[in-house]
Design an enzyme around this catalytic site. Structure first.
Site, PDB file in Angstrom:
ATOM      1  N   CYS A 110     -13.945   4.596   3.996  1.00 56.92           N
ATOM      2  CA  CYS A 110     -14.548   6.415   4.105  1.00 56.92           C
ATOM      3  C   CYS A 110     -13.296   7.394   2.767  1.00 56.92           C
ATOM      4  O   CYS A 110     -12.203   6.534   3.111  1.00 56.92           O
ATOM      5  CB  CYS A 110     -13.082   6.206   5.338  1.00 56.92           C
ATOM      6  SG  CYS A 110     -13.122   8.731   5.549  1.00 56.92           S
ATOM      7  N   HIS A 148     -20.005   9.851   4.328  1.00 58.47           N
ATOM      8  CA  HIS A 148     -21.372  10.551   5.549  1.00 58.47           C
ATOM      9  C   HIS A 148     -22.586  10.979   4.537  1.00 58.47           C
ATOM     10  O   HIS A 148     -23.696  11.355   4.635  1.00 58.47           O
ATOM     11  CB  HIS A 148     -21.022  11.700   6.092  1.00 58.47           C
ATOM     12  CG  HIS A 148     -20.114  11.389   7.357  1.00 58.47           C
ATOM     13  ND1 HIS A 148     -18.601  10.912   6.795  1.00 58.47           N
ATOM     14  CD2 HIS A 148     -20.208  11.519   8.448  1.00 58.47           C
ATOM     15  CE1 HIS A 148     -18.313  10.928   8.075  1.00 58.47           C
ATOM     16  NE2 HIS A 148     -18.519  10.994   9.197  1.00 58.47           N
ATOM     17  N   CYS A 206     -18.119  11.904  -0.115  1.00 57.45           N
ATOM     18  CA  CYS A 206     -17.893  11.447   1.317  1.00 57.45           C
ATOM     19  C   CYS A 206     -18.811  10.173   1.955  1.00 57.45           C
ATOM     20  O   CYS A 206     -19.883  10.550   1.321  1.00 57.45           O
ATOM     21  CB  CYS A 206     -17.885  12.602   2.441  1.00 57.45           C
ATOM     22  SG  CYS A 206     -17.960  11.840   3.841  1.00 57.45           S
ATOM     23  N   SER A 229     -14.756   7.815   9.866  1.00 57.55           N
ATOM     24  CA  SER A 229     -14.418   8.697  10.654  1.00 57.55           C
ATOM     25  C   SER A 229     -14.948   8.604  11.840  1.00 57.55           C
ATOM     26  O   SER A 229     -14.666   9.754  12.629  1.00 57.55           O
ATOM     27  CB  SER A 229     -13.743   9.830   9.930  1.00 57.55           C
ATOM     28  OG  SER A 229     -15.139  10.559   9.002  1.00 57.55           O
TER      29      SER A 229
HETATM   30  N1  DGL Z   1     -16.486   9.608   5.640  1.00 58.86           N
HETATM   31  C1  DGL Z   1     -15.336  10.613   4.967  1.00 58.86           C
HETATM   32  C2  DGL Z   1     -15.077  10.161   3.524  1.00 58.86           C
HETATM   33  O1  DGL Z   1     -16.166   9.210   3.172  1.00 58.86           O
HETATM   34  C3  DGL Z   1     -14.860  11.100   6.203  1.00 58.86           C
HETATM   35  C4  DGL Z   1     -15.270  12.675   5.814  1.00 58.86           C
HETATM   36  C5  DGL Z   1     -14.884  13.260   7.641  1.00 58.86           C
HETATM   37  O2  DGL Z   1     -14.031  13.021   8.249  1.00 58.86           O
HETATM   38  O3  DGL Z   1     -14.138  14.329   7.084  1.00 58.86           O
HETATM   39  O4  DGL Z   1     -14.519  10.964   3.213  1.00 58.86           O
END
Ligand code: DGL
Length: 266
Positions: A79, A189, A187, A17
């Site tokens: 993701c 991120h 996540c 994302s």
């Molecule tokens: N990087 C993502 C994950 O691993 C998505 C985070 C998002 O866009 O809310 O869940």
């Protein structure tokens, strides 16, 4: 659908994302330095974690179609939210192999001594059928303290990593109070937050993310299919539909040493 991999020198496609999946790109590049990559940062639609399942599927389909058009041999869904909500649909509709990423609750459950495990993930991941089914296998003997990391992805996508501390204290405190000995970062991120998380949690608590496991799984699939790139000249292309400068800043942050790097909008 049966898998049909393209040429071994075709790139690996990776999407997220936004910029979080670069934490996975780093692990892939470390383990498979000969592999070319194409990375899609769908930052304009972040955060996926607060979208409906149908929306997450639609974004994932759009990213997949672009990576297939660009000639990728395999796609890494970097993701957790897209994997837990959309990978079943992707695998049903496309013959290209997909590697997904899910919260690493199994290794956390196996190594936990307090039998209490913290899981920090998006709402989309925590409420997904896949996460509920996987965590169910361990619930007879483990307690999961699940916390939605609301607002964290937005800050990371704005390049405001240092402004996440207040939210992290709020989200990690109930885990610490409950006696967790493992915290799963569910996540892609969140690995960018590890230095801040380490300042908040006591030393003995392990932080677990899935990046290395995803890289290993990718290698295993390519080995099995005899599709590892034999050439030593890997090329890397990064697409973003938002902020190219921020993407470059993140590549600096992960210390990406690549021979050819192109940045493009999509
Ligand atoms: N990087 C993502 C994950 O691993 C998505 C985070 C998002 O866009 O809310 O869940």
């Amino acid at each position: 659908m049966p898998h049909r991999l393209k040429n071994s020198n075709a790139p690996i496609g990776i999407f997220d994302s936004g910029l979080g999946g670069l934490s996975i790109w780093k692990e892939l590049n470390q383990l498979l330095p000969n592999e070319s990559t194409i990375y899609l940062a769908d930052s304009i639609n972040a955060p996926y974690g607060e979208k409906s399942k149908d929306e997450i599927i639609n974004f994932s389909v759009k990213n997949t179609e672009l990576l297939i058009k660009l000639g990728c041999k395999l796609i890494v869904v970097a993701c957790n939210t897209a994997t837990t909500n959309a990978i079943k649909t992707l695998r049903k509709n496309y013959s290209i192999p997909f590697i997904g990423i899910e919260p690493a609750i199994k290794p956390a459950a196996l190594q936990s001594k307090t039998h209490k495990i913290g899981v920090l993930a998006t709402k989309g991941t925590l409420s997904s059928e896949l996460f509920i089914a996987t965590s169910e296998q361990f619930r007879h003997s483990k307690d999961f303290i699940e916390v939605e990391g609301k607002g964290l992805v937005k800050l990371i996508e704005a390049g405001k990593i240092h402004e996440t501390e207040e939210l992290l204290i709020k989200y990690l405190t109930p885990m610490i109070k409950n006696g967790v000995d493992n915290i799963v970062l569910g996540c892609s991120h969140y690995p960018f937050l590890i230095p801040i998380i380490k300042k908040i949690i006591p030393e003995g608590i392990h932080i677990i993310d899935s990046g290395k496991a995803v890289a290993l799984q990718t290698k295993n699939i390519l080995l099995k299919e005899n599709k590892l790139n034999q050439s030593t000249t890997a090329t890397h292309t990064f697409y973003t539909n938002k902020d190219v400068q921020l993407l470059m800043d993140f590549l600096t942050l992960i210390d990406a040493k690549t021979n050819i790097v192109e940045y493009k909008n999509f």
